[in-house]
Design a protein around this motif. Structure first.
Motif, PDB file in Angstrom:
ATOM      1  N   ALA A  93      -5.807   5.393   8.625  1.00 50.80           N
ATOM      2  CA  ALA A  93      -4.447   5.921   8.716  1.00 50.80           C
ATOM      3  C   ALA A  93      -3.604   5.343   7.580  1.00 50.80           C
ATOM      4  N   GLY A  94      -2.442   5.925   7.367  1.00 49.04           N
ATOM      5  CA  GLY A  94      -1.538   5.434   6.338  1.00 49.04           C
ATOM      6  C   GLY A  94      -1.938   5.808   4.928  1.00 49.04           C
ATOM      7  N   LEU A  95      -2.802   6.813   4.763  1.00 45.07           N
ATOM      8  CA  LEU A  95      -3.195   7.256   3.429  1.00 45.07           C
ATOM      9  C   LEU A  95      -2.067   8.091   2.833  1.00 45.07           C
ATOM     10  N   SER A  96      -1.600   7.714   1.653  1.00 44.94           N
ATOM     11  CA  SER A  96      -0.432   8.391   1.073  1.00 44.94           C
ATOM     12  C   SER A  96       0.690   8.447   2.111  1.00 44.94           C
ATOM     13  N   VAL A  97       0.944   7.323   2.710  1.00 43.18           N
ATOM     14  CA  VAL A  97       1.995   7.058   3.697  1.00 43.18           C
ATOM     15  C   VAL A  97       1.602   7.511   5.095  1.00 43.18           C
ATOM     16  N   VAL A 106       8.277   7.608  -6.010  1.00 40.11           N
ATOM     17  CA  VAL A 106       7.346   7.479  -7.136  1.00 40.11           C
ATOM     18  C   VAL A 106       7.792   6.349  -8.056  1.00 40.11           C
ATOM     19  N   ARG A 107       9.086   6.307  -8.371  1.00 36.94           N
ATOM     20  CA  ARG A 107       9.593   5.257  -9.255  1.00 36.94           C
ATOM     21  C   ARG A 107       9.437   3.873  -8.614  1.00 36.94           C
ATOM     22  N   ALA A 108       9.496   3.824  -7.294  1.00 30.32           N
ATOM     23  CA  ALA A 108       9.332   2.547  -6.600  1.00 30.32           C
ATOM     24  C   ALA A 108       7.867   2.154  -6.447  1.00 30.32           C
ATOM     25  N   GLY A 109       6.950   3.040  -6.855  1.00 31.45           N
ATOM     26  CA  GLY A 109       5.528   2.744  -6.757  1.00 31.45           C
ATOM     27  C   GLY A 109       4.922   3.031  -5.400  1.00 31.45           C
ATOM     28  N   GLU A 110       5.691   3.634  -4.484  1.00 27.23           N
ATOM     29  CA  GLU A 110       5.176   3.948  -3.157  1.00 27.23           C
ATOM     30  C   GLU A 110       4.320   5.208  -3.172  1.00 27.23           C
ATOM     31  N   LEU A 111       4.605   6.105  -4.085  1.00 21.90           N
ATOM     32  CA  LEU A 111       3.836   7.334  -4.258  1.00 21.90           C
ATOM     33  C   LEU A 111       3.408   7.437  -5.716  1.00 21.90           C
ATOM     34  N   THR A 112       2.341   8.196  -5.938  1.00 21.26           N
ATOM     35  CA  THR A 112       1.896   8.494  -7.291  1.00 21.26           C
ATOM     36  C   THR A 112       2.353   9.883  -7.718  1.00 21.26           C
ATOM     37  N   HIS A 113       2.370  10.813  -6.762  1.00 22.65           N
ATOM     38  CA  HIS A 113       2.753  12.194  -7.048  1.00 22.65           C
ATOM     39  C   HIS A 113       3.685  12.706  -5.959  1.00 22.65           C
ATOM     40  N   LEU A 114       4.288  13.861  -6.205  1.00 23.62           N
ATOM     41  CA  LEU A 114       5.314  14.388  -5.323  1.00 23.62           C
ATOM     42  C   LEU A 114       4.762  15.149  -4.124  1.00 23.62           C
ATOM     43  N   VAL A 115       3.504  15.567  -4.164  1.00 23.50           N
ATOM     44  CA  VAL A 115       2.914  16.304  -3.053  1.00 23.50           C
ATOM     45  C   VAL A 115       1.645  15.602  -2.577  1.00 23.50           C
ATOM     46  N   GLY A 116       1.257  15.917  -1.342  1.00 24.64           N
ATOM     47  CA  GLY A 116       0.277  15.120  -0.639  1.00 24.64           C
ATOM     48  C   GLY A 116      -1.122  15.095  -1.209  1.00 24.64           C
TER      49      GLY A 116
END
Length: 465
Positions: A68-72, A162-172
Motif C-alpha cells: 500500500a502507499g504506492l504513489s501515495v 512534485v516540487r516537494a519531491g512527494e510525486l514524480t509526475h502529475l498522474v498516477g
C-alpha cells in the motif's frame, strides 16, 4: 474467501472460465455494493485514502499479499500461479473528478465519480475473486493494482507535490511507472464504463496530452491616469489565445488535435494595468508527431503575444499523457471473450477518441487492453454522467477480465507468450527496466522556457516537443 490449492491435473479452459464466473456470481451482491459504495464516496487523485483502504481490506480477505502507499494511495497485490511465467496486471482507477454540480458530488470537496472509476475498482476486485478459484491452473502471476490519479485535475496542488519531491509526475500511472511499480508486470488491462449504447467496445485509442502553464509578466501602472507606463500582461495572454485560435485550421483532421485554454489569473483589479497573467493550455493529439507540432504552434503563439505587448513569458511544459493505442493481440483476446459472453451483435469495433488516459503511458512500454463497457448514462466528465447499472459496469467486466487472464495464463501461458512475441516483433526489447524505458520516452518532453523581449530570444531548458 481463500485462494485455491495447486492444480492436480489439466482442466479445460472452458471449465476454468465457468469456475471463475460462478465465483464472481456468488459474490454478486457484495461486488455491486462495493461499486455503489465507492460511487457515494468520491475522492480526487492522490487523496483516495478511503478507497485505498477498502481495496486493502478486500486483498486481506482474499489472502493476497499486497503493498500500500504506492504513489501515495496506490495498492498492489500479487496472486501467484502454479509455475513461473508472465505477469498480467488487472487495474482499477481510484480517483474521481471535481464536479461540484454533480448530484453525487461530495459536498465538502466537490469530487464526483463522473467517469465510472468506482466500477473499475469493483471489476478488478471481482476478477480477483474469480481468479482465486483457478490460480492453481495458471502458469504465471496476476497483479491487481488500484491506481491513483488518472484524471488531470487539481494540477497546481499536484505541481506543489512534485516540487516537494512527494510525486514524480502529475498522474498516477506515470508516477507508478517512474517508481518501478510496473517493472514486474508484462501486460495490463482494465475496463472503463461508457454511456455509449454498445455493451462492449474493444480496440479504442486516445489522444496524448501536454499541459502548458504560461505566466506573462508585465508592468503595473494606473489604468486611468497613466496606462502608457504599463505593460499589460492580460493583453499578452489574450493575444496568445487569439494566435492559438488562428492556428486551428492548420491542424490536420486525422491528427484530432484539440487545444483548450483557460485564464486562471488575469490581474488583481481593473484600476491597474495587470502586471501578471496566467494561461493554462491543454494540447491533445493522436500521435507524438502531431503533439509536437501543436505544441510548437502554442509556443509560437505565446512568444508572439508576449512580444506584441513587450511582456515576459515563462512556460512550464508537462507531458500529461502519451497517446494510447491498445495491443492488437490483447484486443483479439478481449473480442473473443466478449463475443462468447455477450454475443457478436453487441461487441463494437474500437474508435479513436479525443480524450486522453494515462493507459497510453503504460501502453508505450507494455501491451495494454482498455475496453469500454456500458452501464452509464450521460456524457463523460459532465454533471449528468452516472453509472446506473452496476451489473453492466462492474460485474460483467469482472468476468470478462477473468476470462481474458485465463486465456493468457492457462496451458503454459501460451496466450501471454504469443502477446509478448508479437509485441517484440513490433518493438524489440532493449533489456532496460520498464521504469528506465518510460523515463527515456519522457526525456525531452518536460521543460521550462523563458521569453524576454529585451533579448528577443527564448532561453532556458526546453522539452523538444
Amino acid at each position: 474467501m481463500s485462494t485455491s490449492a495447486s492444480s492436480t491435473g489439466p482442466v479445460p479452459v472452458g471449465q476454468l472460465k465457468e469456475r471463475a464466473r460462478a465465483a464472481i456470481e456468488d459474490c454478486r451482491e457484495r461486488l455491486l455494493e462495493l461499486s455503489e459504495d465507492l460511487q457515494r464516496h468520491p475522492e480526487t487523485g492522490f487523496r483516495e485514502h478511503r478507497a485505498a483502504a477498502t481495496v486493502a481490506r478486500w486483498f486481506t480477505e482474499l489472502r493476497l499479499p499486497f503493498e500500500a502507499g504506492l504513489s501515495v494511495t496506490g495498492v498492489k497485490a500479487r496472486m501467484a500461479g502454479r509455475a513461473p511465467g508472465p505477469t498480467v496486471a488487472v487495474l482499477g482507477e481510484l480517483d474521481a473528478l471535481v464536479l461540484p454540480g454533480h448530484p453525487l458530488a461530495d459536498p465538502a470537496t466537490g469530487a464526483a465519480h463522473a467517469c465510472g472509476h468506482h466500477a473499475q475498482v469493483a471489476s478488478m476486485i471481482g476478477a480477483a475473486v474469480g481468479l482465486a478459484t483457478v490460480q492453481g491452473h495458471l502458469d504465471g502471476d496476476v497483479a491487481f493494482l488500484a491506481v491513483p490519479a488518472e484524471e488531470s485535475v487539481e494540477l497546481d496542488w499536484r505541481r506543489e507535490r512534485v516540487r516537494a519531491g512527494e510525486l514524480t509526475h502529475l498522474v498516477g500511472k506515470a508516477d507508478l511507472l517512474a517508481r518501478g511499480a510496473f517493472d514486474d508486470v508484462d501486460m495490463a488491462m482494465l475496463c472503463h464504463t461508457s454511456g455509449q449504447p454498445a455493451r462492449l467496445s474493444v480496440g479504442d485509442s486516445h489522444n496524448g496530452s501536454v499541459v502548458k502553464q504560461i505566466t506573462f509578466t508585465g508592468r503595473a501602472s494606473h489604468a486611468g491616469s497613466s496606462p502608457w507606463h504599463g505593460v499589460n500582461a492580460l493583453k499578452a495572454a489574450m493575444l496568445t489565445i487569439s494566435a492559438i485560435d488562428a492556428q486551428r485550421d492548420t491542424f490536420r483532421d486525422e491528427d484530432t488535435v484539440r487545444v483548450n485554454a483557460v485564464l486562471p489569473h488575469g490581474g488583481d483589479a481593473p484600476t491597474a494595468v495587470p502586471d501578471r497573467a496566467e494561461l493554462e493550455v491543454v494540447i491533445r493529439a493522436r500521435t507524438l508527431d502531431a503533439l509536437r507540432g501543436a505544441c510548437d504552434a502554442v509556443d509560437r503563439a505565446a512568444r508572439a503575444g508576449a512580444m506584441a505587448r513587450g511582456a515576459r513569458a515563462t512556460t512550464e511544459t508537462t507531458l500529461n499523457y502519451l497517446p494510447h493505442h491498445q495491443d492488437p493481440a490483447l484486443v483479439e483476446v478481449a473480442r473473443a471473450n466478449g463475443t462468447a459472453l455477450f454475443g457478436p451483435d453487441v461487441v463494437a469495433p474500437g474508435r479513436h477518441l479525443g480524450a486522453s488516459t494515462d493507459m497510453g503511458d503504460l501502453g508505450a512500454v507494455m501491451p495494454v487492453l482498455h475496453p469500454f463497457v456500458s452501464g452509464a448514462t450521460g456524457d463523460a466528465h459532465s454533471v449528468d454522467y452516472t453509472v446506473t447499472d452496476h451489473v453492466l459496469a462492474a460485474l460483467e467486466p469482472a468476468v470478462l477480465m477473468a476470462w481474458c487472464v485465463i486465456d493468457l495464463l492457462a496451458d503454459g501461458a501460451a496466450g501471454a507468450h504469443d502477446v509478448l512475441a508479437r509485441r517484440a516483433r513490433r518493438t524489440p526489447p532493449d533489456g532496460r527496466s520498464t521504469a528506465d524505458r518510460y523515463a527515456g520516452l519522457r526525456a525531452g518532453f518536460d521543460g521550462l522556457t523563458h521569453y524576454d523581449p529585451t533579448h528577443d530570444t527564448a532561453r532556458g531548458t526546453q522539452g523538444e516537443l
